[in-house]
Write an enzyme that holds these catalytic residues in place. Structure first.
Site, short mmCIF file in Angstrom:
data_model
loop_
_atom_site.label_atom_id
_atom_site.label_comp_id
_atom_site.label_asym_id
_atom_site.label_seq_id
_atom_site.Cartn_x
_atom_site.Cartn_y
_atom_site.Cartn_z
N TYR A 294 -49.94 -61.06 -12.69
CA TYR A 294 -50.30 -62.16 -13.60
C TYR A 294 -51.68 -61.93 -14.22
O TYR A 294 -51.89 -62.21 -15.40
CB TYR A 294 -50.27 -63.50 -12.86
CG TYR A 294 -48.92 -63.87 -12.29
CD1 TYR A 294 -47.75 -63.63 -13.01
CD2 TYR A 294 -48.79 -64.49 -11.04
CE1 TYR A 294 -46.51 -63.96 -12.50
CE2 TYR A 294 -47.56 -64.83 -10.52
CZ TYR A 294 -46.42 -64.56 -11.24
OH TYR A 294 -45.19 -64.88 -10.74
N GLU B 122 -47.62 -71.19 -10.41
CA GLU B 122 -48.16 -71.31 -9.06
C GLU B 122 -47.77 -70.08 -8.27
O GLU B 122 -46.64 -69.62 -8.37
CB GLU B 122 -47.54 -72.52 -8.35
CG GLU B 122 -48.23 -73.82 -8.65
CD GLU B 122 -47.26 -74.98 -8.61
OE1 GLU B 122 -46.11 -74.79 -8.15
OE2 GLU B 122 -47.64 -76.06 -9.05
C1 LIG Z 1 -44.45 -59.30 -8.31
C2 LIG Z 1 -43.31 -58.41 -8.84
C3 LIG Z 1 -42.45 -59.21 -9.80
C4 LIG Z 1 -43.96 -57.23 -9.60
O1 LIG Z 1 -42.94 -56.50 -10.26
P1 LIG Z 1 -43.09 -54.95 -10.59
O2 LIG Z 1 -42.03 -54.60 -11.56
O3 LIG Z 1 -43.17 -54.17 -9.34
O4 LIG Z 1 -44.53 -54.93 -11.30
P2 LIG Z 1 -45.07 -53.82 -12.29
O5 LIG Z 1 -44.58 -52.47 -11.87
O6 LIG Z 1 -44.80 -54.23 -13.68
O7 LIG Z 1 -46.64 -53.87 -12.00
C5 LIG Z 1 -47.53 -54.54 -12.88
C6 LIG Z 1 -48.81 -54.82 -12.11
O8 LIG Z 1 -48.54 -55.72 -11.05
C7 LIG Z 1 -49.38 -55.40 -9.94
N1 LIG Z 1 -48.56 -55.00 -8.80
C8 LIG Z 1 -47.22 -54.84 -8.76
N2 LIG Z 1 -46.82 -54.54 -7.52
C9 LIG Z 1 -47.93 -54.51 -6.75
C10 LIG Z 1 -48.16 -54.29 -5.38
N3 LIG Z 1 -47.15 -54.01 -4.54
N4 LIG Z 1 -49.42 -54.37 -4.93
C11 LIG Z 1 -50.45 -54.65 -5.75
N5 LIG Z 1 -50.29 -54.88 -7.09
C12 LIG Z 1 -49.05 -54.81 -7.56
C13 LIG Z 1 -50.28 -54.27 -10.41
O9 LIG Z 1 -51.43 -54.85 -11.02
C14 LIG Z 1 -49.43 -53.62 -11.47
O10 LIG Z 1 -50.19 -52.94 -12.41
P3 LIG Z 1 -50.48 -51.36 -12.17
O11 LIG Z 1 -49.14 -50.71 -12.04
O12 LIG Z 1 -51.23 -50.96 -13.40
O13 LIG Z 1 -51.27 -51.26 -10.90
C15 LIG Z 1 -42.45 -57.82 -7.67
O14 LIG Z 1 -43.33 -57.24 -6.72
C16 LIG Z 1 -41.61 -58.85 -6.98
O15 LIG Z 1 -40.45 -59.07 -7.33
N6 LIG Z 1 -42.19 -59.51 -5.95
C17 LIG Z 1 -41.46 -60.51 -5.15
C18 LIG Z 1 -41.20 -61.79 -5.91
C19 LIG Z 1 -42.48 -62.50 -6.28
O16 LIG Z 1 -43.50 -62.39 -5.59
N7 LIG Z 1 -42.43 -63.25 -7.38
C20 LIG Z 1 -43.55 -64.03 -7.85
C21 LIG Z 1 -43.61 -65.35 -7.14
S1 LIG Z 1 -44.89 -66.37 -7.83
#
Ligand SMILES: CC(C)(COP(=O)(O)OP(=O)(O)OC[C@H]1O[C@@H](n2cnc3c(N)ncnc32)[C@H](O)[C@@H]1OP(=O)(O)O)[C@@H](O)C(=O)NCCC(=O)NCCS
Length: 144
Positions: A116, A104
């Site tokens: 995701y 979710e």
């Molecule tokens: C969501 C989260 C885990 C992503 O982690 P991350 O290590 O930055 O992600 P990645 O670098 O592996 O990115 C993979 C993909 O995610 C997406 N993505 C990551 N950050 C993004 C951003 N700020 N905006 C848009 N897309 C994003 C992109 O599709 C990216 O692919 P790309 O680099 O080819 O564009 C991180 O932003 C986070 O900790 N967020 C807060 C906690 C959270 O929201 N958890 C999920 C709750 S359901």
């Protein structure tokens, strides 16, 4: 950097990263302690120089799994860590006979939804006013 299974010794670091990312589940140390000892719980963490910088938590039982909590330390975001952690979870679930995973996510959490989707999850439903009695949850799923 390397990915490994988290243990009870990682609980305070898991909770620290969680606090830095308010959109993650906010289990707190107490919640993590309870979660990590569940038989169906699989928590993977990314570490760099023995420092924890991200995690992804899955519960898997009878072929069905749910991704419950994911976060990457803000200083390490957008470096592919979330993608690596989730890929590992999916791979692990598959190796354990998992057939389907769901999760979710807040419909406004664009970063997570995008992550995701990149892994292969797609929308399978919605829950209205799921977060703070205001914002909808998107239910996403993947067939393994
Ligand atoms: C969501 C989260 C885990 C992503 O982690 P991350 O290590 O930055 O992600 P990645 O670098 O592996 O990115 C993979 C993909 O995610 C997406 N993505 C990551 N950050 C993004 C951003 N700020 N905006 C848009 N897309 C994003 C992109 O599709 C990216 O692919 P790309 O680099 O080819 O564009 C991180 O932003 C986070 O900790 N967020 C807060 C906690 C959270 O929201 N958890 C999920 C709750 S359901």
């Amino acid at each position: 950097m390397n990915i490994r299974r988290a243990t009870a010794l990682d609980v305070s670091e898991l909770a620290r990263i969680e606090r830095l990312q308010p959109q993650s589940a906010q289990w707190g140390e107490k919640g993590w302690k309870t979660e990590i000892i569940q038989a169906a719980s699989y928590v993977f963490c990314m570490e760099e120089d023995k420092k924890l910088i991200g995690f992804a938590a899955l519960r898997l039982a009878a072929g069905f799994g749910e991704i419950l909590n994911v976060a990457v330390h803000p200083d390490y975001c957008r470096r592919g860590i979330g993608f690596q952690l989730l890929s590992r979870l999916v791979q692990y679930a598959r190796s354990q006979g998992g057939e389907e995973l769901t999760l979710e996510v807040n419909i406004y959490n664009r970063a997570a939804i995008s992550l995701y989707s990149k892994i292969g999850f797609s929308e399978i439903g919605r829950r209205e006013k799921f977060y703070h009695n205001k914002e909808d949850a998107l239910i996403m799923g993947i067939t393994l």
